[in-house]
Design a protein around this motif. Structure first.
Motif, PDB file in Angstrom:
ATOM      1  N   THR A 204       0.860  -1.182   0.000  1.00 30.50           N
ATOM      2  CA  THR A 204       0.000   0.000   0.000  1.00 30.50           C
ATOM      3  C   THR A 204       0.897   1.233   0.000  1.00 30.50           C
ATOM      4  O   THR A 204       1.876   1.286   0.750  1.00 30.50           O
ATOM      5  CB  THR A 204      -0.915   0.015   1.233  1.00 30.50           C
ATOM      6  OG1 THR A 204      -1.746  -1.141   1.214  1.00 30.50           O
ATOM      7  CG2 THR A 204      -1.780   1.261   1.240  1.00 30.50           C
ATOM      8  N   VAL A 205       0.564   2.214  -0.832  1.00 29.12           N
ATOM      9  CA  VAL A 205       1.347   3.441  -0.926  1.00 29.12           C
ATOM     10  C   VAL A 205       0.650   4.526  -0.115  1.00 29.12           C
ATOM     11  O   VAL A 205      -0.557   4.749  -0.253  1.00 29.12           O
ATOM     12  CB  VAL A 205       1.500   3.885  -2.396  1.00 29.12           C
ATOM     13  CG1 VAL A 205       2.275   5.192  -2.473  1.00 29.12           C
ATOM     14  CG2 VAL A 205       2.198   2.805  -3.205  1.00 29.12           C
ATOM     15  N   VAL A 206       1.426   5.197   0.752  1.00 35.20           N
ATOM     16  CA  VAL A 206       0.913   6.297   1.577  1.00 35.20           C
ATOM     17  C   VAL A 206       1.578   7.588   1.098  1.00 35.20           C
ATOM     18  O   VAL A 206       2.811   7.698   1.084  1.00 35.20           O
ATOM     19  CB  VAL A 206       1.214   6.063   3.068  1.00 35.20           C
ATOM     20  CG1 VAL A 206       0.720   7.240   3.890  1.00 35.20           C
ATOM     21  CG2 VAL A 206       0.573   4.772   3.543  1.00 35.20           C
ATOM     22  N   ASP A 207       0.764   8.566   0.697  1.00 33.68           N
ATOM     23  CA  ASP A 207       1.291   9.846   0.217  1.00 33.68           C
ATOM     24  C   ASP A 207       1.702  10.726   1.399  1.00 33.68           C
ATOM     25  O   ASP A 207       1.061  10.725   2.464  1.00 33.68           O
ATOM     26  CB  ASP A 207       0.229  10.563  -0.618  1.00 33.68           C
ATOM     27  CG  ASP A 207      -0.104   9.792  -1.890  1.00 33.68           C
ATOM     28  OD1 ASP A 207       0.798   9.138  -2.427  1.00 33.68           O
ATOM     29  OD2 ASP A 207      -1.267   9.837  -2.325  1.00 33.68           O
ATOM     30  N   LEU A 208       2.758  11.488   1.202  1.00 34.45           N
ATOM     31  CA  LEU A 208       3.290  12.394   2.226  1.00 34.45           C
ATOM     32  C   LEU A 208       3.206  13.836   1.742  1.00 34.45           C
ATOM     33  O   LEU A 208       3.277  14.089   0.526  1.00 34.45           O
ATOM     34  CB  LEU A 208       4.745  12.045   2.557  1.00 34.45           C
ATOM     35  CG  LEU A 208       5.027  10.617   3.028  1.00 34.45           C
ATOM     36  CD1 LEU A 208       6.515  10.423   3.258  1.00 34.45           C
ATOM     37  CD2 LEU A 208       4.254  10.311   4.298  1.00 34.45           C
ATOM     38  N   PRO A 209       3.075  14.791   2.648  1.00 33.35           N
ATOM     39  CA  PRO A 209       3.027  16.201   2.209  1.00 33.35           C
ATOM     40  C   PRO A 209       4.354  16.682   1.640  1.00 33.35           C
ATOM     41  O   PRO A 209       4.385  17.566   0.801  1.00 33.35           O
ATOM     42  CB  PRO A 209       2.652  16.952   3.494  1.00 33.35           C
ATOM     43  CG  PRO A 209       3.068  16.040   4.607  1.00 33.35           C
ATOM     44  CD  PRO A 209       2.873  14.649   4.088  1.00 33.35           C
ATOM     45  N   SER A 210       5.476  16.108   2.108  1.00 34.08           N
ATOM     46  CA  SER A 210       6.794  16.506   1.616  1.00 34.08           C
ATOM     47  C   SER A 210       7.781  15.399   1.955  1.00 34.08           C
ATOM     48  O   SER A 210       7.516  14.533   2.790  1.00 34.08           O
ATOM     49  CB  SER A 210       7.245  17.832   2.233  1.00 34.08           C
ATOM     50  OG  SER A 210       7.433  17.680   3.629  1.00 34.08           O
ATOM     51  N   ASP A 239      12.000   4.618   0.016  1.00 38.55           N
ATOM     52  CA  ASP A 239      12.976   4.644  -1.074  1.00 38.55           C
ATOM     53  C   ASP A 239      12.984   6.031  -1.714  1.00 38.55           C
ATOM     54  O   ASP A 239      12.605   7.018  -1.089  1.00 38.55           O
ATOM     55  CB  ASP A 239      12.654   3.544  -2.089  1.00 38.55           C
ATOM     56  CG  ASP A 239      11.207   3.605  -2.569  1.00 38.55           C
ATOM     57  OD1 ASP A 239      10.568   4.658  -2.346  1.00 38.55           O
ATOM     58  OD2 ASP A 239      10.728   2.633  -3.165  1.00 38.55           O
ATOM     59  N   ASP A 240      13.380   6.067  -2.975  1.00 33.83           N
ATOM     60  CA  ASP A 240      13.494   7.347  -3.678  1.00 33.83           C
ATOM     61  C   ASP A 240      12.174   7.850  -4.242  1.00 33.83           C
ATOM     62  O   ASP A 240      12.154   8.872  -4.929  1.00 33.83           O
ATOM     63  CB  ASP A 240      14.511   7.220  -4.818  1.00 33.83           C
ATOM     64  CG  ASP A 240      15.905   6.923  -4.291  1.00 33.83           C
ATOM     65  OD1 ASP A 240      16.180   7.297  -3.143  1.00 33.83           O
ATOM     66  OD2 ASP A 240      16.710   6.324  -5.028  1.00 33.83           O
ATOM     67  N   THR A 241      11.079   7.139  -3.997  1.00 34.06           N
ATOM     68  CA  THR A 241       9.785   7.596  -4.503  1.00 34.06           C
ATOM     69  C   THR A 241       9.437   8.937  -3.870  1.00 34.06           C
ATOM     70  O   THR A 241       9.410   9.060  -2.638  1.00 34.06           O
ATOM     71  CB  THR A 241       8.686   6.578  -4.171  1.00 34.06           C
ATOM     72  OG1 THR A 241       9.067   5.298  -4.672  1.00 34.06           O
ATOM     73  CG2 THR A 241       7.365   7.004  -4.788  1.00 34.06           C
ATOM     74  N   PRO A 242       9.186   9.960  -4.660  1.00 34.95           N
ATOM     75  CA  PRO A 242       8.942  11.295  -4.088  1.00 34.95           C
ATOM     76  C   PRO A 242       7.621  11.362  -3.331  1.00 34.95           C
ATOM     77  O   PRO A 242       6.583  10.914  -3.820  1.00 34.95           O
ATOM     78  CB  PRO A 242       8.926  12.218  -5.317  1.00 34.95           C
ATOM     79  CG  PRO A 242       8.576  11.327  -6.461  1.00 34.95           C
ATOM     80  CD  PRO A 242       9.150   9.979  -6.142  1.00 34.95           C
ATOM     81  N   GLU A 243       7.690  11.891  -2.105  1.00 34.71           N
ATOM     82  CA  GLU A 243       6.519  12.181  -1.279  1.00 34.71           C
ATOM     83  C   GLU A 243       5.631  10.957  -1.095  1.00 34.71           C
ATOM     84  O   GLU A 243       4.402  11.036  -1.185  1.00 34.71           O
ATOM     85  CB  GLU A 243       5.723  13.342  -1.887  1.00 34.71           C
ATOM     86  CG  GLU A 243       6.506  14.642  -1.966  1.00 34.71           C
ATOM     87  CD  GLU A 243       5.680  15.767  -2.550  1.00 34.71           C
ATOM     88  OE1 GLU A 243       4.540  15.504  -2.961  1.00 34.71           O
ATOM     89  OE2 GLU A 243       6.168  16.909  -2.599  1.00 34.71           O
ATOM     90  N   ALA A 244       6.244   9.805  -0.833  1.00 33.24           N
ATOM     91  CA  ALA A 244       5.458   8.586  -0.619  1.00 33.24           C
ATOM     92  C   ALA A 244       6.326   7.541   0.078  1.00 33.24           C
ATOM     93  O   ALA A 244       7.539   7.500  -0.096  1.00 33.24           O
ATOM     94  CB  ALA A 244       4.931   8.024  -1.938  1.00 33.24           C
ATOM     95  N   LEU A 262      -0.477   5.567   9.904  1.00 32.69           N
ATOM     96  CA  LEU A 262       0.571   6.426   9.372  1.00 32.69           C
ATOM     97  C   LEU A 262      -0.006   7.735   8.840  1.00 32.69           C
ATOM     98  O   LEU A 262       0.587   8.814   9.018  1.00 32.69           O
ATOM     99  CB  LEU A 262       1.346   5.691   8.277  1.00 32.69           C
ATOM    100  CG  LEU A 262       2.584   6.416   7.732  1.00 32.69           C
ATOM    101  CD1 LEU A 262       3.566   6.706   8.861  1.00 32.69           C
ATOM    102  CD2 LEU A 262       3.254   5.581   6.647  1.00 32.69           C
ATOM    103  N   GLU A 263      -1.155   7.676   8.195  1.00 28.69           N
ATOM    104  CA  GLU A 263      -1.777   8.903   7.698  1.00 28.69           C
ATOM    105  C   GLU A 263      -2.131   9.846   8.849  1.00 28.69           C
ATOM    106  O   GLU A 263      -1.934  11.068   8.750  1.00 28.69           O
ATOM    107  CB  GLU A 263      -3.026   8.555   6.886  1.00 28.69           C
ATOM    108  CG  GLU A 263      -2.714   7.919   5.529  1.00 28.69           C
ATOM    109  CD  GLU A 263      -3.979   7.561   4.770  1.00 28.69           C
ATOM    110  OE1 GLU A 263      -5.074   7.637   5.380  1.00 28.69           O
ATOM    111  OE2 GLU A 263      -3.870   7.196   3.577  1.00 28.69           O
ATOM    112  N   ARG A 264      -2.624   9.293   9.951  1.00 28.34           N
ATOM    113  CA  ARG A 264      -2.965  10.154  11.093  1.00 28.34           C
ATOM    114  C   ARG A 264      -1.711  10.727  11.748  1.00 28.34           C
ATOM    115  O   ARG A 264      -1.708  11.882  12.180  1.00 28.34           O
ATOM    116  CB  ARG A 264      -3.775   9.358  12.113  1.00 28.34           C
ATOM    117  CG  ARG A 264      -5.149   8.957  11.602  1.00 28.34           C
ATOM    118  CD  ARG A 264      -6.014   8.385  12.688  1.00 28.34           C
ATOM    119  NE  ARG A 264      -7.296   7.944  12.157  1.00 28.34           N
ATOM    120  CZ  ARG A 264      -8.270   7.437  12.897  1.00 28.34           C
ATOM    121  NH1 ARG A 264      -8.121   7.329  14.211  1.00 28.34           N
ATOM    122  NH2 ARG A 264      -9.398   7.035  12.337  1.00 28.34           N
TER     123      ARG A 264
END
Length: 512
Positions: A204-210, A239-244, A262-264
């Motif tokens: 599962t991929v979790v997006d990050l704000p930065s 890894d190197d995946t941007p913002e995730a 993790l999202e919370r």
């Protein structure tokens, strides 16, 4: 006289002035003493206050140091526990490898012994054939070529029967050892290679704000990410995946809990071991409540009343599992409705049929935690929670040819095939689906002696009718194997395909 009085007056004035001066000086000295005492008292109080503050600061520093030491000791203890578990796993794998080596050695010895026996029998058969050739040539006066032809014609039926018997024995032996060997091979293949559909189902991929948030997730010396992985049981891949970031686990429920947690944590911004434990515990409770609600809603939707709460919870877990892209919970509800519709048409109990269809795949909610197939595990857990016999039969035998006389497994099997095979249900286009069925029948019809062939069970089985006067029972077994090998070579398909060869003899006569 007047002078005397004047002198006395002056002297009196001087004495009065002296006395007043002495009184004023004494008053000033008293005030100075009082002021000095006050200053000394204030200095003493200030010193005592500073000493008390210093002691409080020292105690606080000591408490902080002791707290940090306790945290580091806990981390070391957890690390030691993980090392101990890994050592146990390594020891267990070493024992398994040793047992497999012993098993291989034993099989090698059996193969050598059987090869020696076959060589002896071949020499004996060759000797007998030569003796029969000489006898026939001497008695019948046949030429060598005629004698060879006569002998081959005589031995061919017997050799065909012996070959078929040998094939059946080899198949029986292979089936005994096939399950354990297949598990080993499949496990090794999964570890060495994960295809795209496997990766999609376990990550599962979790997006990050930065990208700065990745450092906060990792924490000082990796403390945060280690705590998160230990608490959730999910691997966090940064890894190197941007913002995730990527969460990996075979258990879909644990992966969902980790994603929400993790999202919370990212939204809150406070990421440390204590906060991680608090958030994960809260999210786990929410997910468990949602799982139970999903199971209850599924039971209400199909009208299955009185289902045990534990079975409802297991049904809710199926919401987070898919099969070839199809949600298992929605698939179960769909099978329940199909079973109910078909039950009405053939005069069976509609409510019981829906209950059977709804629970037929319940074993898939626990088959990744326990040993066994999902029909066997589902049958066991349903029996433990008081489900009736028709439901148990439908769960345990909906993938088998059940010869017990009950129609419930047959009904569920048909509905299961319809739900999984309808266009759009799973990741297979209708064109590819039809093409696969046509290819199965084409391959079967290409063999000599085949009268008709039918691809059934959504392409999971092909049934072949053969000409009884051309294909006997011994040849039927070999024909099934040849068709199966041809299908494996030419087609690509999910799961496995059963090849069933049917031979029947009809005797017809007329009464005149």
């Amino acid at each position: 006289m007047d002078a005397f009085h004047a002198v006395a007056a002056v002297a009196g004035l001087a004495v009065g002035f002296a006395v007043a001066y002495m009184l004023v000086a004494q008053s000033k000295k008293s005030k100075a003493s009082i002021e000095a005492a006050r200053i000394i008292a204030e200095a003493t109080a200030s010193a005592e206050k500073n000493i008390s503050q210093s002691r409080s600061d020292a105690a606080k520093v000591k408490d902080d140091a002791e707290k940090q030491i306790r945290e580091e000791r806990n981390e070391l203890r957890q690390y030691e526990n993980r090392l101990t578990k890994k050592e146990d796993v390594i020891d267990k794998r070493a024992d398994d490898l040793q047992r497999r080596e012993q098993s291989v050695d034993g099989r090698s010895k059996n193969v050598d012994r059987k090869e020696n026996e076959i060589s002896v029998k071949e020499r004996e058969v060759t000797k007998i054939i030569e003796e029969e050739k000489s006898t026939l040539h001497r008695i019948a006066g046949l030429t060598k070529e005629d004698a060879v032809k006569l002998l081959l014609d005589k031995l061919e039926p017997e050799l065909e029967k012996e070959k078929a018997d040998l094939i059946r024995k080899r198949l029986a032996t292979a089936q005994e050892n096939a399950e354990s060997e297949a598990r080993r091979v499949i496990s090794m293949a999964i570890q060495r290679f994960a295809a795209s559909h496997t990766a999609d189902s376990v990550v599962t991929v979790v997006d990050l704000p930065s990208d700065d948030m990745k450092g906060r997730i990792i924490g000082r010396e990796g403390r945060n990410i280690r705590s998160f992985e230990v608490i959730t049981g999910v691997d966090v891949i940064i890894d190197d995946t941007p913002e995730a970031v990527i969460l990996s686990a075979f258990d879909p429920v644990r992966r969902e809990i980790a994603r929400l947690s993790l999202e919370r944590l990212v939204a809150d911004g406070r990421i440390h071991p204590a906060r991680i434990e608090e958030v994960v515990a809260k999210v786990r409770e929410e997910v468990e409540r949602k799982i139970l609600e999903l199971g209850e809603m599924a039971c209400l939707e199909v009208g299955a009343h009185g289902v045990h709460a534990e079975l409802q919870r297991l049904m809710g877990r199926l919401h987070y599992r898919t099969s070839y892209g199809q949600n298992i919970l929605r698939h179960s509800v769909e099978v329940a409705h199909l079973c109910g519709m078909m039950a009405v048409e053939i005069g069976m109990d509609q409510a019981m049929a829906k209950r059977c269809g709804l629970l037929h795949d319940i074993g898939k909610s626990i088959d990744h935690d326990q040993e066994g197939t999902h029909p066997a595990l589902g049958m066991e857990v349903a029996a433990r929670h008081g489900e009736p016999q028709p439901v148990l039969e439908a769960i345990g035998y909906h993938h088998d040819d059940y010869a017990g006389g009950s129609l419930w497994p047959v009904l569920v099997s048909a509905a299961d095939a319809i739900s999984g095979a309808r266009p759009g249900a799973r990741r297979e286009s209708i064109e590819a689906y039809i093409k696969r069925l046509e290819s199965l029948e084409r391959i079967a019809n290409s063999f000599q002696g085949v009268e008709k062939s039918y691809a059934i069970q959504a392409g999971r089985e092909v049934r072949i009718m053969v000409e009884h006067h051309r294909i006997d029972d011994a040849k039927a077994q070999g024909l099934a194997g040849e068709i199966a090998r041809r299908i494996e070579k030419e087609l690509q398909y999910p799961g496995q395909i059963r090849v069933t060869v049917i031979r029947e003899t009809r005797a017809v006569d007329y009464a005149k």
